[in-house]
Design a protein around this motif. Structure first.
Motif, PDB file in Angstrom:
ATOM      1  N   GLY A 188      61.070  31.173  33.135  1.00 50.10           N
ATOM      2  CA  GLY A 188      62.337  31.830  32.470  1.00 50.10           C
ATOM      3  C   GLY A 188      63.489  30.621  31.956  1.00 50.10           C
ATOM      4  N   LYS A 189      63.023  29.393  32.096  1.00 48.21           N
ATOM      5  CA  LYS A 189      63.969  28.241  31.693  1.00 48.21           C
ATOM      6  C   LYS A 189      63.445  27.538  30.571  1.00 48.21           C
ATOM      7  CE  LYS A 189      64.795  26.777  36.490  1.00 48.21           C
ATOM      8  NZ  LYS A 189      64.592  25.574  37.530  1.00 48.21           N
ATOM      9  N   HIS A 190      64.364  27.783  29.521  1.00 45.27           N
ATOM     10  CA  HIS A 190      64.056  27.368  27.917  1.00 45.27           C
ATOM     11  C   HIS A 190      65.183  27.265  27.270  1.00 45.27           C
ATOM     12  CE1 HIS A 190      65.277  31.184  26.188  1.00 45.27           C
ATOM     13  NE2 HIS A 190      64.551  31.646  27.367  1.00 45.27           N
ATOM     14  N   ASP A 191      64.950  26.557  26.089  1.00 42.93           N
ATOM     15  CA  ASP A 191      66.154  26.292  25.105  1.00 42.93           C
ATOM     16  C   ASP A 191      65.797  26.748  23.553  1.00 42.93           C
ATOM     17  OD1 ASP A 191      64.348  24.184  24.720  1.00 42.93           O
ATOM     18  OD2 ASP A 191      65.998  22.667  24.776  1.00 42.93           O
ATOM     19  N   CYS A 192      65.151  27.757  23.585  1.00 39.83           N
ATOM     20  CA  CYS A 192      64.375  28.184  22.095  1.00 39.83           C
ATOM     21  C   CYS A 192      64.645  29.966  22.070  1.00 39.83           C
ATOM     22  CB  CYS A 192      62.955  27.891  22.216  1.00 39.83           C
ATOM     23  SG  CYS A 192      61.999  28.503  23.736  1.00 39.83           S
ATOM     24  N   ASN A 193      64.250  30.133  20.977  1.00 38.77           N
ATOM     25  CA  ASN A 193      64.258  31.772  20.676  1.00 38.77           C
ATOM     26  C   ASN A 193      62.740  31.998  20.451  1.00 38.77           C
ATOM     27  OD1 ASN A 193      64.019  31.219  17.867  1.00 38.77           O
ATOM     28  ND2 ASN A 193      65.951  30.663  17.749  1.00 38.77           N
ATOM     29  N   GLN A 194      62.799  33.495  19.741  1.00 41.13           N
ATOM     30  CA  GLN A 194      61.362  34.156  19.863  1.00 41.13           C
ATOM     31  C   GLN A 194      60.712  33.612  18.608  1.00 41.13           C
ATOM     32  OE1 GLN A 194      61.646  37.259  22.846  1.00 41.13           O
ATOM     33  NE2 GLN A 194      60.068  35.929  22.411  1.00 41.13           N
ATOM     34  N   LYS A 195      61.404  33.007  17.584  1.00 40.60           N
ATOM     35  CA  LYS A 195      60.957  32.456  16.491  1.00 40.60           C
ATOM     36  C   LYS A 195      60.058  31.200  16.536  1.00 40.60           C
ATOM     37  CE  LYS A 195      64.553  34.020  13.302  1.00 40.60           C
ATOM     38  NZ  LYS A 195      65.485  33.459  11.953  1.00 40.60           N
ATOM     39  N   GLU A 196      60.046  30.578  17.815  1.00 39.95           N
ATOM     40  CA  GLU A 196      59.252  29.491  18.250  1.00 39.95           C
ATOM     41  C   GLU A 196      58.210  29.816  19.303  1.00 39.95           C
ATOM     42  OE1 GLU A 196      62.148  25.998  19.043  1.00 39.95           O
ATOM     43  OE2 GLU A 196      63.367  27.722  19.294  1.00 39.95           O
ATOM     44  N   ASP A 197      57.706  31.341  19.358  1.00 36.70           N
ATOM     45  CA  ASP A 197      56.776  31.678  20.205  1.00 36.70           C
ATOM     46  C   ASP A 197      55.311  30.924  19.720  1.00 36.70           C
ATOM     47  OD1 ASP A 197      58.299  33.137  21.450  1.00 36.70           O
ATOM     48  OD2 ASP A 197      57.982  35.149  20.469  1.00 36.70           O
ATOM     49  N   VAL A 198      54.610  30.625  20.654  1.00 34.07           N
ATOM     50  CA  VAL A 198      53.483  29.893  20.155  1.00 34.07           C
ATOM     51  C   VAL A 198      52.373  31.014  20.091  1.00 34.07           C
ATOM     52  CG1 VAL A 198      51.470  29.010  21.705  1.00 34.07           C
ATOM     53  CG2 VAL A 198      53.832  27.994  22.069  1.00 34.07           C
ATOM     54  N   GLY A 199      51.413  30.461  18.994  1.00 35.58           N
ATOM     55  CA  GLY A 199      50.302  31.158  18.519  1.00 35.58           C
ATOM     56  C   GLY A 199      49.126  30.196  18.666  1.00 35.58           C
ATOM     57  N   VAL A 200      48.157  30.968  19.199  1.00 37.15           N
ATOM     58  CA  VAL A 200      46.751  29.960  19.547  1.00 37.15           C
ATOM     59  C   VAL A 200      45.553  30.923  18.863  1.00 37.15           C
ATOM     60  CG1 VAL A 200      45.149  29.666  21.383  1.00 37.15           C
ATOM     61  CG2 VAL A 200      47.577  29.498  21.560  1.00 37.15           C
ATOM     62  N   VAL A 201      44.684  30.248  18.235  1.00 38.74           N
ATOM     63  CA  VAL A 201      43.315  30.682  17.575  1.00 38.74           C
ATOM     64  C   VAL A 201      42.115  29.774  18.119  1.00 38.74           C
ATOM     65  CG1 VAL A 201      41.755  31.064  15.583  1.00 38.74           C
ATOM     66  CG2 VAL A 201      44.616  31.082  15.402  1.00 38.74           C
ATOM     67  N   CYS A 202      41.264  30.629  18.814  1.00 38.93           N
ATOM     68  CA  CYS A 202      40.020  29.968  19.755  1.00 38.93           C
ATOM     69  C   CYS A 202      39.027  30.207  18.687  1.00 38.93           C
ATOM     70  CB  CYS A 202      40.074  30.793  20.844  1.00 38.93           C
ATOM     71  SG  CYS A 202      41.395  30.692  21.924  1.00 38.93           S
ATOM     72  N   SER A 203      37.903  29.371  19.254  1.00 43.28           N
ATOM     73  CA  SER A 203      36.761  29.294  18.169  1.00 43.28           C
ATOM     74  C   SER A 203      35.848  30.795  18.099  1.00 43.28           C
ATOM     75  CB  SER A 203      35.820  28.234  18.600  1.00 43.28           C
ATOM     76  OG  SER A 203      35.359  28.421  20.150  1.00 43.28           O
ATOM     77  N   GLU A 204      36.011  31.371  19.385  1.00 44.73           N
ATOM     78  CA  GLU A 204      35.408  32.670  19.412  1.00 44.73           C
ATOM     79  C   GLU A 204      36.162  33.899  18.801  1.00 44.73           C
ATOM     80  OE1 GLU A 204      32.350  33.328  20.713  1.00 44.73           O
ATOM     81  OE2 GLU A 204      32.290  31.230  20.499  1.00 44.73           O
ATOM     82  N   PHE A 205      37.117  33.617  18.097  1.00 41.31           N
ATOM     83  CA  PHE A 205      37.757  34.576  17.204  1.00 41.31           C
ATOM     84  C   PHE A 205      37.300  35.172  16.258  1.00 41.31           C
ATOM     85  CE2 PHE A 205      40.834  35.766  13.804  1.00 41.31           C
ATOM     86  CZ  PHE A 205      41.179  37.008  14.372  1.00 41.31           C
ATOM     87  N   LYS A 206      36.687  36.332  15.809  1.00 42.11           N
ATOM     88  CA  LYS A 206      35.866  36.857  14.684  1.00 42.11           C
ATOM     89  C   LYS A 206      36.667  37.793  13.952  1.00 42.11           C
ATOM     90  CE  LYS A 206      32.632  37.719  18.194  1.00 42.11           C
ATOM     91  NZ  LYS A 206      33.199  36.985  19.048  1.00 42.11           N
TER      92      LYS A 206
END
Length: 306
Positions: A188-206
């Motif tokens: 819960g400790k942060h200095d950002c907003n939801q526009k900076e949410d992390v996105g991840v794409v893995c090799s097994e995504f189809k």
């Protein structure tokens, strides 16, 4: 706890339940995740699960009265189970933590999306400060989704989340088996907003698509790039399942073939069976091992005409 609907009333089922010896006899199902959903018990070797109706007036055989200390090796060691009829609204649903305590959402698949983590009873997002490919590798490893693809640090690529931002300044070495082994600024400790949410794409995504919306060449995304799907053995059942997954109608035309538009072929001998519920259950040749030149599948979906 819902049992398989066949043989549930046969005498001696309690003895069978007490003899359950491994985790494969109990599973969480009925949804898109192996770590959340309805709790089901395998009885007398039956594996053809019949999903329950959502209508309360339909009753099912259920097991109730389990009392566990938490140290038992399997559910059969817990005391006092008994059988009764129950409605679908009375069945037990759970969410497991561990592998299921992180997830990727917003892509339509389990192996790509906005990263969310479960903490204090709710899902929240992760800020992209200090995030890099090593952190993403750990996420993909924990989710059993292969390795992370490059260009991960794209703020809100899968859209901003809502609620809590649970983690910030995550820093992994890259060889950890879980995100929880990596350092961060704390829950819960942060200095950002939801526009900076992390996105991840893995090799097994189809993902699958047609080149002209609801018609055209069949193409598939895998291991970071789009490729062709060969025509060999593709039939109308396969075309119909493709159309359904693309929300392009319930049926597809008999497949034809066309010249491929991508430089490489990803799938060949791709042929679905009538009981396959998603495309990724359908048999095919291994990824990238194909026996076609430029004869790639081309279909038209019924939804094209509406």
């Amino acid at each position: 706890m819902k049992m398989l609907e066949s043989d549930a009333q046969e005498s001696g089922w309690l003895e069978d339940l007490a003899a359950l010896g491994d985790s494969m006899n109990v599973r969480v199902g009925g949804g898109n995740s192996r770590c959340a959903g309805r709790v089901e018990v395998l009885h007398r070797g039956h594996t053809d699960l019949r999903l329950s109706s959502s209508s309360p007036e339909h009753s099912h055989e259920c097991v109730t009265g389990f009392q566990c200390s938490g140290s038992e090796a399997h559910l059969g060691n817990c005391s006092s189970p008994q059988t009764l009829n129950c409605s679908s609204t009375q069945q037990l649903y759970i969410t497991c933590l561990g592998r299921g305590s992180i997830r990727l959402v917003g892509s339509g698949g389990d192996c790509a999306g906005r990263l969310e983590v479960f903490h204090s009873g709710s899902w929240g997002t992760v800020c992209d400060d200090s995030w890099d490919i090593k952190d993403a590798h750990v996420v993909c490893r924990q989710l059993q989704c292969g390795v992370a693809l490059s260009n991960q640090q794209v703020p809100a690529w899968f859209g901003p989340g809502s609620g809590h931002i649970w983690l910030d300044e995550v820093e992994c070495e890259g060889n950890e088996t879980s995100l929880w082994s990596c350092s961060s600024s704390g829950w819960g400790k942060h200095d950002c907003n939801q526009k900076e949410d992390v996105g991840v794409v893995c090799s097994e995504f189809k993902e699958i698509r047609l080149t002209e919306g609801c018609e055209g060449n069949v193409e598939v995304f895998y291991n970071g790039s789009w490729g062709n799907v060969c025509y060999n053995q593709m039939d109308r059942d396969t075309a119909s399942l493709i159309c359904q997954e693309l929300n392009c109608g319930r049926s597809g035309s008999e497949p034809g073939y066309s010249e491929g538009l991508k430089p490489h072929n990803w799938l060949d001998y791709f042929k679905c069976r009538r009981h396959d519920s998603t495309l990724w259950h359908c048999p095919s040749s291994p990824w990238g091992q194909t026996n076609c030149d430029n004869e790639v599948a081309k279909i038209t979906c019924s939804g094209k005409f509406f």
